[in-house]
Design a protein around this motif. Structure first.
Motif, PDB file in Angstrom:
ATOM      1  N   HIS A  23       1.285  -3.399  -9.153  1.00 30.64           N
ATOM      2  CA  HIS A  23       1.344  -2.029  -8.658  1.00 30.64           C
ATOM      3  C   HIS A  23       0.730  -1.920  -7.253  1.00 30.64           C
ATOM      4  CE1 HIS A  23       1.048   2.315  -8.467  1.00 30.64           C
ATOM      5  NE2 HIS A  23      -0.281   2.222  -8.373  1.00 30.64           N
ATOM      6  N   ARG A  24      -0.434  -2.549  -7.062  1.00 30.30           N
ATOM      7  CA  ARG A  24      -1.060  -2.506  -5.733  1.00 30.30           C
ATOM      8  C   ARG A  24      -0.193  -3.224  -4.696  1.00 30.30           C
ATOM      9  NH1 ARG A  24      -6.546  -1.296  -6.147  1.00 30.30           N
ATOM     10  NH2 ARG A  24      -6.679   0.360  -7.695  1.00 30.30           N
ATOM     11  N   GLU A  27       2.580  -0.941  -3.691  1.00 26.23           N
ATOM     12  CA  GLU A  27       2.107   0.131  -2.800  1.00 26.23           C
ATOM     13  C   GLU A  27       1.960  -0.361  -1.374  1.00 26.23           C
ATOM     14  OE1 GLU A  27      -0.542   2.873  -5.873  1.00 26.23           O
ATOM     15  OE2 GLU A  27      -1.476   1.553  -4.407  1.00 26.23           O
ATOM     16  N   GLU A 106      -6.774   7.333  -7.728  1.00 27.57           N
ATOM     17  CA  GLU A 106      -6.646   5.893  -7.857  1.00 27.57           C
ATOM     18  C   GLU A 106      -5.330   5.400  -7.275  1.00 27.57           C
ATOM     19  OE1 GLU A 106      -8.688   3.620  -8.884  1.00 27.57           O
ATOM     20  OE2 GLU A 106     -10.307   5.051  -9.267  1.00 27.57           O
ATOM     21  N   LEU A 110      -6.617   2.994  -1.161  1.00 23.45           N
ATOM     22  CA  LEU A 110      -6.304   1.650  -0.687  1.00 23.45           C
ATOM     23  C   LEU A 110      -7.605   0.833  -0.636  1.00 23.45           C
ATOM     24  CD1 LEU A 110      -3.767   2.344   2.206  1.00 23.45           C
ATOM     25  CD2 LEU A 110      -3.275   1.612  -0.130  1.00 23.45           C
ATOM     26  N   ASP A 111      -7.654  -0.204  -1.422  1.00 20.00           N
ATOM     27  CA  ASP A 111      -8.834  -1.091  -1.422  1.00 20.00           C
ATOM     28  C   ASP A 111      -8.673  -2.173  -0.367  1.00 20.00           C
ATOM     29  OD1 ASP A 111      -9.924   0.318  -3.502  1.00 20.00           O
ATOM     30  OD2 ASP A 111      -9.023  -0.988  -5.051  1.00 20.00           O
ATOM     31  N   LEU A 116      -9.896  -6.792  -5.505  1.00 20.66           N
ATOM     32  CA  LEU A 116      -9.532  -6.969  -6.912  1.00 20.66           C
ATOM     33  C   LEU A 116     -10.216  -8.165  -7.550  1.00 20.66           C
ATOM     34  CD1 LEU A 116      -5.698  -6.242  -6.705  1.00 20.66           C
ATOM     35  CD2 LEU A 116      -7.499  -4.735  -7.559  1.00 20.66           C
TER      36      LEU A 116
END
Length: 317
Positions: A23-24, A27, A106, A110-111, A116
């Motif tokens: 998913h990330r 994105e 969430e 954006l990390d 992760l």
């Protein structure tokens, strides 16, 4: 059954993590595509403005289709995740909360790269220690002792004993000069040796002209005969012997004796060596040279200078 539930729970956790990572990634890819589309759109508009040609957006139709497909894929992924978590919600209700995991914040957050891989650290709470309960204080009654009857007792004071001095031993009392003279056989000395007494010592005086040649430190035959008469007297007492050499004020300047100091010291040393070779212990002997610093007569006259040239044997009490 418990092993199966644990295995299923582990698979669910693994699937969730896999779908979250996917998913990330989708994105990020979607954001990059949007940015590329905006940049391409700006370039196209600039090129159209320069060429004075109408904006042709027909060539960008595929980009909109791609974006719609990516959005649809993201929605399908979220649906799959929601359906996968419903089957095990009754077993791990407290461990996985999809409503808290997938919310608006969430999904739009954006990390940074590598976030992760970081595992959150569990917070440890320190429970306060219970305060110790104070021990009860016991008050005891203190009974004062009755005063004892005072009785006057006579105190005996010992009478001091008279202090008597220890008896004097023969080693602690030094013999007097008279006692020392009585111990010496002075009748065998002869007229060449002069006996001199004082309050602290007895000495024997011999003229240097009898035992030494003029200006020399070697004993002559006359001096050896005089010393042979003196040696038995010196051996008869245990006292220490100081051999002192004296000269007059006339300078003797030679290669062997630069001054009267060397001459008087050499004469005293010759006498000490002769006494030691004839049986007197070296621990009792001391050689000293005084030169002309202790005269007996006037150095201005011949008789005075002859009297000053001498060798003395001093017995220490």
């Amino acid at each position: 059954m418990n092993a199966f539930n644990g295995y299923a729970s582990a698979n669910v956790v693994t699937d969730h993590q896999h779908w979250l990572a996917r998913h990330r990634a989708l994105e990020i890819e979607l954001m990059q595509a949007r940015q590329s589309h905006r940049g391409l759109k700006r370039q196209t508009a600039a090129a159209a403005a320069i060429a004075n040609a109408p904006d042709d957006t027909g060539s960008d139709a595929w980009m909109m289709t791609y974006l719609d497909m990516m959005t649809l894929l993201l929605v399908v992924t979220m649906a799959l995740l929601a359906m996968a978590g419903r089957g095990h919600d009754h077993a791990h209700k407290d461990d996985f909360n999809l409503s808290q995991m997938f919310n608006a914040q969430e999904l739009t957050r954006l990390d940074p790269p590598g976030a992760l891989l970081l595992t959150p650290q569990a917070k440890t709470t320190v429970e306060p220690k219970p305060e110790p309960t104070p021990a009860p204080i016991i008050v005891a009654e203190v009974v004062a002792p009755e005063p004892a009857a005072s009785v006057a007792m006579p105190i005996e004071v010992p009478t001091p004993e008279p202090v008597t001095a220890p008896p004097a031993t023969a080693a602690s009392v030094k013999p007097s000069v008279d006692d020392l003279l009585n111990e010496l056989p002075l009748d065998k000395l002869g007229s060449d040796i002069e006996v001199v007494t004082s309050e602290s010592a007895v000495s024997f005086r011999i003229s240097s002209e009898i035992i030494f040649p003029s200006g020399q430190s070697d004993l002559n035959l006359g001096g050896l005969r005089v010393l042979q008469r003196l040696i038995p007297i010196l051996e008869s007492v245990p006292h220490k012997i100081i051999v002192a050499g004296h000269t007059d004020t006339q300078d003797i300047r030679s290669s062997r004796f630069p001054s009267n100091w060397e001459l008087s010291s050499a004469r005293a040393g010759s006498v000490v060596r002769y006494l030691q070779s004839n049986g007197i212990s070296s621990d009792r002997l001391t050689a000293v040279g005084y030169a002309d610093t202790r005269p007996l007569g006037d150095n201005a006259t011949t008789q005075g200078r002859a009297r000053n040239r001498r060798v003395e044997f001093i017995l220490e009490r």
